[in-house]
Write a protein that holds these residues in place. Structure first.
Motif, PDB file in Angstrom:
ATOM      1  N   GLY A   1     -33.555 -11.893  63.459  1.00 28.11           N
ATOM      2  CA  GLY A   1     -32.788 -12.956  62.820  1.00 28.11           C
ATOM      3  C   GLY A   1     -33.687 -13.958  62.143  1.00 28.11           C
ATOM      4  O   GLY A   1     -34.362 -14.754  62.807  1.00 28.11           O
ATOM      5  N   VAL A   2     -33.722 -13.921  60.819  1.00 27.93           N
ATOM      6  CA  VAL A   2     -34.633 -14.786  60.088  1.00 27.93           C
ATOM      7  C   VAL A   2     -34.228 -16.253  60.192  1.00 27.93           C
ATOM      8  O   VAL A   2     -35.059 -17.148  60.093  1.00 27.93           O
ATOM      9  CB  VAL A   2     -34.709 -14.336  58.611  1.00 27.93           C
ATOM     10  CG1 VAL A   2     -33.408 -14.664  57.877  1.00 27.93           C
ATOM     11  CG2 VAL A   2     -35.879 -14.973  57.896  1.00 27.93           C
ATOM     12  N   LYS A   3     -32.937 -16.487  60.458  1.00 28.64           N
ATOM     13  CA  LYS A   3     -32.498 -17.895  60.589  1.00 28.64           C
ATOM     14  C   LYS A   3     -33.095 -18.518  61.837  1.00 28.64           C
ATOM     15  O   LYS A   3     -33.572 -19.659  61.827  1.00 28.64           O
ATOM     16  CB  LYS A   3     -30.971 -17.967  60.614  1.00 28.64           C
ATOM     17  CG  LYS A   3     -30.428 -19.389  60.574  1.00 28.64           C
ATOM     18  CD  LYS A   3     -28.921 -19.392  60.450  1.00 28.64           C
ATOM     19  CE  LYS A   3     -28.372 -20.796  60.346  1.00 28.64           C
ATOM     20  NZ  LYS A   3     -28.835 -21.510  59.147  1.00 28.64           N
ATOM     21  N   ASP A   4     -33.072 -17.746  62.953  1.00 27.22           N
ATOM     22  CA  ASP A   4     -33.646 -18.259  64.195  1.00 27.22           C
ATOM     23  C   ASP A   4     -35.160 -18.376  64.100  1.00 27.22           C
ATOM     24  O   ASP A   4     -35.762 -19.304  64.668  1.00 27.22           O
ATOM     25  CB  ASP A   4     -33.283 -17.341  65.361  1.00 27.22           C
ATOM     26  CG  ASP A   4     -31.796 -17.387  65.675  1.00 27.22           C
ATOM     27  OD1 ASP A   4     -31.154 -18.385  65.306  1.00 27.22           O
ATOM     28  OD2 ASP A   4     -31.286 -16.421  66.267  1.00 27.22           O
ATOM     29  N   LEU A   5     -35.797 -17.442  63.399  1.00 25.29           N
ATOM     30  CA  LEU A   5     -37.252 -17.430  63.327  1.00 25.29           C
ATOM     31  C   LEU A   5     -37.792 -18.496  62.371  1.00 25.29           C
ATOM     32  O   LEU A   5     -38.739 -19.229  62.692  1.00 25.29           O
ATOM     33  CB  LEU A   5     -37.754 -16.052  62.890  1.00 25.29           C
ATOM     34  CG  LEU A   5     -37.634 -14.915  63.919  1.00 25.29           C
ATOM     35  CD1 LEU A   5     -38.029 -13.603  63.278  1.00 25.29           C
ATOM     36  CD2 LEU A   5     -38.525 -15.196  65.123  1.00 25.29           C
ATOM     37  N   TYR A   6     -37.191 -18.577  61.163  1.00 22.09           N
ATOM     38  CA  TYR A   6     -37.789 -19.409  60.116  1.00 22.09           C
ATOM     39  C   TYR A   6     -36.814 -20.374  59.459  1.00 22.09           C
ATOM     40  O   TYR A   6     -37.195 -21.131  58.566  1.00 22.09           O
ATOM     41  CB  TYR A   6     -38.401 -18.518  59.035  1.00 22.09           C
ATOM     42  CG  TYR A   6     -39.442 -17.556  59.596  1.00 22.09           C
ATOM     43  CD1 TYR A   6     -40.670 -18.021  60.039  1.00 22.09           C
ATOM     44  CD2 TYR A   6     -39.171 -16.201  59.681  1.00 22.09           C
ATOM     45  CE1 TYR A   6     -41.620 -17.146  60.562  1.00 22.09           C
ATOM     46  CE2 TYR A   6     -40.108 -15.313  60.200  1.00 22.09           C
ATOM     47  CZ  TYR A   6     -41.329 -15.795  60.647  1.00 22.09           C
ATOM     48  OH  TYR A   6     -42.252 -14.929  61.153  1.00 22.09           O
ATOM     49  N   GLY A   7     -35.535 -20.311  59.833  1.00 19.54           N
ATOM     50  CA  GLY A   7     -34.576 -21.253  59.286  1.00 19.54           C
ATOM     51  C   GLY A   7     -33.970 -20.854  57.956  1.00 19.54           C
ATOM     52  O   GLY A   7     -33.272 -21.651  57.331  1.00 19.54           O
TER      53      GLY A   7
END
Length: 417
Positions: A50-56
């Motif tokens: 999940g790129v949102k959790d990793l990098y926003g």
């Protein structure tokens, strides 16, 4: 990845020999493709976590576009391939297999690039919606195996075969709209020896002509070494016209030729014909090189008039050089089309090449004949490739050393399953 590395470049590249240049390009290409496959594994893992959790970021493509200096569209294509080629994880943490596992294996070896991966994805999208999971997986394996050595045209041919197998009914045919015929053709010879062809065709005839020319004017498939067809479209259309003309002249019902590929009288000296050096007189109106005459004489595209040193005719079109209809049928069955490795051209588009040229004493029999399309016929006559008959009576081709240092014999496996 650790076993593959770029060869050290010489300090002055212009000093490198052709083998060093060819090997450097091939090795560099493979390293790039393997690195791209490795990048895809990282991107697939980022997508799984999940790129949102990793990098926003809202999407992996947007994050990758920023760090790679790409547009979102360019980054999206890379991420799309990565997701298709690599396994992911479901919400419960269980592994979800890759959509294209066979293609992923080939890509990891550096044997296939982004273009072929995208083509395989598009082909699988076009399979019928009711295709079973097993059939879809088998289709992907076939395409991935073929992509190791194939170009875009061969994959497109494979798509047609798969669709014919999985969807034999196809789309509903559409009736063509009739149009009033109007056809004009003008052919004139210019002072520089070229011929100028102009014409005007009605809608139906124009469409038929365009379809026929387009069918033969497709770029040649990228060969197993990645060499692409560099001809411009106008050049490919001109070569397609020659192919269609050859087919018409070879027709048994064609007036004046009785199906033989005899076009014009060519006068040439015996020594020039044997050596391939010098020129030949074409129907007393122009010239062609002796090398071209030697190539054309393989399948008797002309009626040779061979002269001795004193200018006296030694031979006027020896009929024994013609490949007989029976021999041609046997060649069509044995070779199934152009015998050159990776070539898809059918028998009707091929010439009968003498492995040991008749001018050098080679006989016109099946052990000395092989089917070659016009492009590969010219390559054998003018390039560094060699052809020979193997012990099992089938032709095999020896690549030049810059393509394969060990010069392993190769065969065309496309025409016979």
């Amino acid at each position: 990845m650790s076993e593959t590395f770029l060869p050290e470049l010489p300090q002055e590249l212009w000093r490198a020999g052709k083998l060093e240049l060819a090997h450097g390009v091939q090795q560099s290409l493979r390293v790039i493709r393997m690195a791209t496959a490795g990048l895809g594994r990282y991107l697939a893992e980022v997508e799984s976590r999940g790129v949102k959790d990793l990098y926003g970021y809202g999407r992996t493509a947007a994050w990758f576009a920023d760090i790679a200096g790409l547009s979102v569209g360019e980054a999206g294509a890379v991420v799309k391939r990565a997701i298709a080629l690599n396994p992911s994880r479901a919400l419960d943490g269980s592994e979800v297999p890759a959509a294209l596992p066979a293609t992923a294996a080939v890509a990891a070896e550096g044997l296939v690039g982004d273009e072929r991966i995208d083509q395989i994805l598009e082909i699988l999208k076009r399979l019928p919606a009711d295709t079973s999971v097993e059939d879809r997986a088998n289709a992907e394996k076939i395409l991935a195996t073929l992509a190791r050595n194939a170009g875009p045209r061969q994959l497109a041919d494979a798509e047609a075969n798969l669709l014919a197998l999985l969807d034999p009914d196809g789309d509903e045919p559409k009736d063509p709209e009739p149009a009033e015929p109007r056809r004009e053709i003008t052919l004139e010879r210019r002072k520089d020896g070229f011929w100028k062809l102009t014409g005007l065709l009605d809608d139906e005839t124009g469409a038929r002509t365009a379809a026929a020319l387009e069918a033969y004017a497709q770029p040649r498939p990228v060969d197993e070494f990645g060499q692409a067809d560099l001809r411009m479209k106008c050049e490919r259309m001109g070569d397609a016209w020659v192919d269609l003309l050859d087919l018409a002249i070879a027709c048994p019902d064609q007036p004046g030729a009785s199906g033989y590929r005899t076009l014009v009288n060519v006068t040439i000296g015996l020594e020039e014909l044997k050596s391939g050096l010098g020129t030949a007189c074409l129907d007393f109106v122009g010239t062609m090189t002796a090398r071209e005459a030697r190539l054309a004489a393989c399948d008797c595209l002309m009626l040779p008039v061979v002269l001795n040193a004193a200018g006296e005719p030694l031979d006027v079109g020896r009929l024994r050089r013609f490949v007989t209809p029976g021999q041609r049928r046997a060649l069509n069955i044995r070779d199934g089309g152009c015998a050159f490795p990776g070539c898809h051209r059918k028998p009707k588009n091929c010439h009968a090449h003498h492995i040991h040229h008749w001018a050098d004493g080679g006989p016109t029999d099946l052990r000395n004949l092989v089917l070659l399309c016009g492009f590969h016929h010219r390559l054998i006559h003018h390039g560094d490739w060699e052809v020979r008959m193997a012990a099992d009576g089938l032709p095999e081709f020896i690549p030049p050393q810059y393509r394969d240092p060990l010069r392993h014999p190769r065969r065309n496996t496309l025409h016979h399953a």
